[in-house]
Each structure stands twice: as structure tokens, then as C-alpha cells.
Enzyme design. Structure first.
Site: not given
Ligand code: TRP
Length: 339
Positions: A122, A204, A207
Site C-alpha cells: 500500500k 482478481k 472491488k
């Protein structure tokens, strides 16, 4: 007979997990975790939190945090968590989380927190916002878990390292004072399916809102779901079979199998003589039907804001009762004056 009941009660494990209110929950979140959370309360003592305190370690607009939090709380109930039987609450409503997190900071080594992969990732992604909260994130997570004396923590693979750190902190505290915390076990559920993006089946299912047609959101309407499935990437073969060079078809088979609770092989056999177009339509329809009751229950919950707030309050008060007990013990053991 009585003895049997008592034994079962003794064996009942406590499960804790939480999910951050960032982004819009996807079919991946549903089939990978949330779908199964509702069942845990049948055999375990289950607690679930919306980890809103964790959501601010990366920049988020107030309006977004507020909406995401309410949406996720309602969704947890919509997928089957029972607010009467289980405990479901907003992390920020139970102040013990912030308190224990400060205390645990003093039993966490700088070097240990520095080694966290998620912190490093991050930091790289947002080099202008490497804040202390981001660094401290796993300690807050340890507080979440330890407050409830959880035995089992179902998490995704990326969170296992954090649960390991939580175990280290718990053991350190228990050894320094006396047994205080249950040392939890992190578990990657074996039931969850890993769902990939429909437009890039090697990635993936993301979101964030901008993922376009590759992501099915739990709250997408049936026509949107159907459109996205019809556009799903396949391959230039024609067989509906899972396989190495068939990431798109494998992903669609995985989704079909997961929403119907059947094996991939069984799913394959259903589509032996189907075209890709037909297959994609059927996966879309099956997904629509699986998500329909969730969306309906969700909409009902969201139609009454006061009732939703009452559910939040009730959940927080159940959680706070357990959390306070642990927190008081911790304050006393460290040597704080309690009056
Ligand atoms: N960090 C977890 C995630 O991103 C969410 C979380 C917060 C959590 N606190 C937790 C998970 C405690 C398990 C236990 O998925």
C-alpha cells in the site's frame, strides 16, 4: 443427555471476522466469504464487524465512508448473518477497539509491523499518503480479534500475515503478564471460491466502481448482471471445460458451481453440448437467482434507516459487553488504576 448438551456448549468455538467498507462488495466477496458467514452461527459463536476504522488508512470521502458502511452492514444481514443469533456491528461503535489498539501498540515491535507485506504494497501504491494508521493497521486488527477471545479468524490469504502478528502480540502479552488472550488461529476457508474478473479472467474480480464490465456487484440489477455475463471473455475453443488455457471458461464454471453449490465437474457435465453463448446466459441467470434474495432483503433493510440504526446499536451493545470485559482485564494487568 444434559451432559451431551453441556459438552457441545463447551466445544462451541468463537469465530470473528471483519470486512472493510471500501468499494462496492462484489460477487467475488460474496462467493469467497460472505455467502458462508451466515452459516457459521449455526455451529459457532459468530461475531462480524464492519471494519470502518480500518477504512480511513487510505483516502476516502466522508460521504463514501458513510454510504459504504451502511451498505455493508445491511448486506451482512442480507447474506444471512442473524443479528439475533450472531453479533454484527460497526467497529467504530465499540470504542474498546481503539483503546486496545493503543495498548497493544506497546507490545508490537516496529520491525514486526514493518515487515507486513500489505503495508509495503500500500505504501508503494500511495507514496504520498504513507500515514501512521496504515502502519498501525494490523495492530488495530489484532485488537479486533483479541477483544472477543476469538478461536478462529476466517480470512483471505492476504490477511494471514496479520493474524500471525496478532498471535505474536497475544503470546507476548500472555507471557509478560498472565494468560489474558485466546491465541487465535487464522483460517483460509476451504469452501470459498476465488472469482476472477469477467473481462480479464487472469485478474482478481476488483472491488472499485471503475472496474467496468469485469466485476459483478452483489447489488447489481438482473439486467446489468446478464449484460456483464454476455460480454464475459471466453476463448477460441468451443468446449465448456475447465482448463489451463481456459481462464475465462474456468472462471464462469467456478461461478456456476459456487452459486449452485455443485462441483465444477458436475457443472461441466451440464454444459457438455452447450455453446458458449448459451453457457454464459445460464451462468448469468443462475447468478441473478442466487443474488436476488440477497438484494431483496438488502433493499428492505435499507428502506428504513431508523430500524437499521437500531440493529447497529443492538449489535454494538452485545459486542461492547464482551469487549469491555477483556479490555478491563488488560488495563488491570498492565497496572492502570481502575476506579
Ligand atoms: N483487514 C481485513 C481485510 O482487509 C479486515 C479486518 C479488519 C479483519 N479487522 C479484522 C479481518 C479482524 C479479520 C479479523 O480483509
Amino acid at each position: 443427555m444434559n451432559e451431551q448438551i453441556q459438552q457441545n456448549a463447551e466445544k462451541r468455538k468463537r469465530v470473528f471476522s471483519a470486512i472493510k467498507p471500501t468499494g462496492n462488495p462484489t460477487l467475488g466477496n460474496y462467493l469467497g466469504a460472505m455467502k458462508y458467514w451466515g452459516d457459521m452461527g449455526k455451529t459457532c459463536d459468530a461475531l462480524f464487524a464492519v471494519a470502518d476504522l480500518h477504512a480511513i488508512t487510505v483516502a476516502i470521502e466522508p460521504k463514501e465512508l458513510r454510504e459504504n458502511s451502511k451498505r455493508l452492514f445491511a448486506l451482512l444481514i442480507a447474506v444471512g448473518i442473524d443479528p439475533e443469533r450472531d453479533t454484527v456491528f460497526m467497529q467504530s461503535h465499540v470504542t474498546a477497539h481503539a483503546e486496545l489498539s493503543w495498548l497493544l501498540n506497546n507490545y508490537t515491535m516496529f520491525g514486526e509491523a514493518s515487515r507486513m507485506t500489505q503495508f509495503k504494497d500500500k505504501s508503494k501504491k500511495a507514496p504520498d499518503n504513507i500515514n501512521v494508521g496504515l502502519f498501525d493497521y494490523p495492530v488495530l486488527m489484532a485488537a479486533d480479534i483479541l477483544l472477543y477471545q476469538a478461536d478462529i479468524v476466517p480470512v483471505g490469504e492476504d490477511q494471514l500475515q496479520h493474524v500471525e502478528l496478532c498471535r505474536t502480540i497475544a503470546n507476548r502479552f500472555n507471557n509478560r503478564y498472565s494468560p489474558t488472550f485466546t491465541v487465535p488461529v487464522g483460517k483460509i476457508p476451504t469452501y470459498g471460491a476465488r472469482i476472477h474478473s469477467l473481462s480479464d479472467p487472469t485478474a482478481k474480480m476488483g472491488k472499485s466502481e471503475g472496474e467496468g464490465d469485469g466485476t459483478i456487484f452483489i447489488l447489481d440489477t438482473p439486467d446489468v448482471i446478464m449484460r456483464k455475463f454476455k460480454r464475459a471473455v471466453t476463448d477460441c475453443d468451443t468446449k465448456v471445460k475447465a482448463g489451463k488455457d481456459k481462464a475465462g471458461i474456468t472462471n464462469l464454471l467456478t461461478i456456476y458451481a459456487a452459486v449452485n453449490d455443485i462441483t465444477i465437474e458436475k457443472a461441466e457435465s451440464e454444459f457438455e453440448s452447450s455453446s458458449y453463448a448459451e453457457f454464459k446466459t445460464r451462468v448469468g441467470e443462475a447468478t441473478v437467482e442466487a443474488l436476488r434474495p440477497v438484494r431483496e432483503k438488502y433493499e428492505k433493510l435499507r428502506s428504513d434507516d431508523n430500524a437499521l440504526c437500531e440493529l447497529m446499536k443492538a449489535g454494538a451493545s452485545k459486542a461492547a459487553y464482551i469487549a469491555r470485559k477483556t479490555l478491563e482485564k488488560v488495563y488491570k494487568k498492565i497496572g492502570f488504576v481502575r476506579v
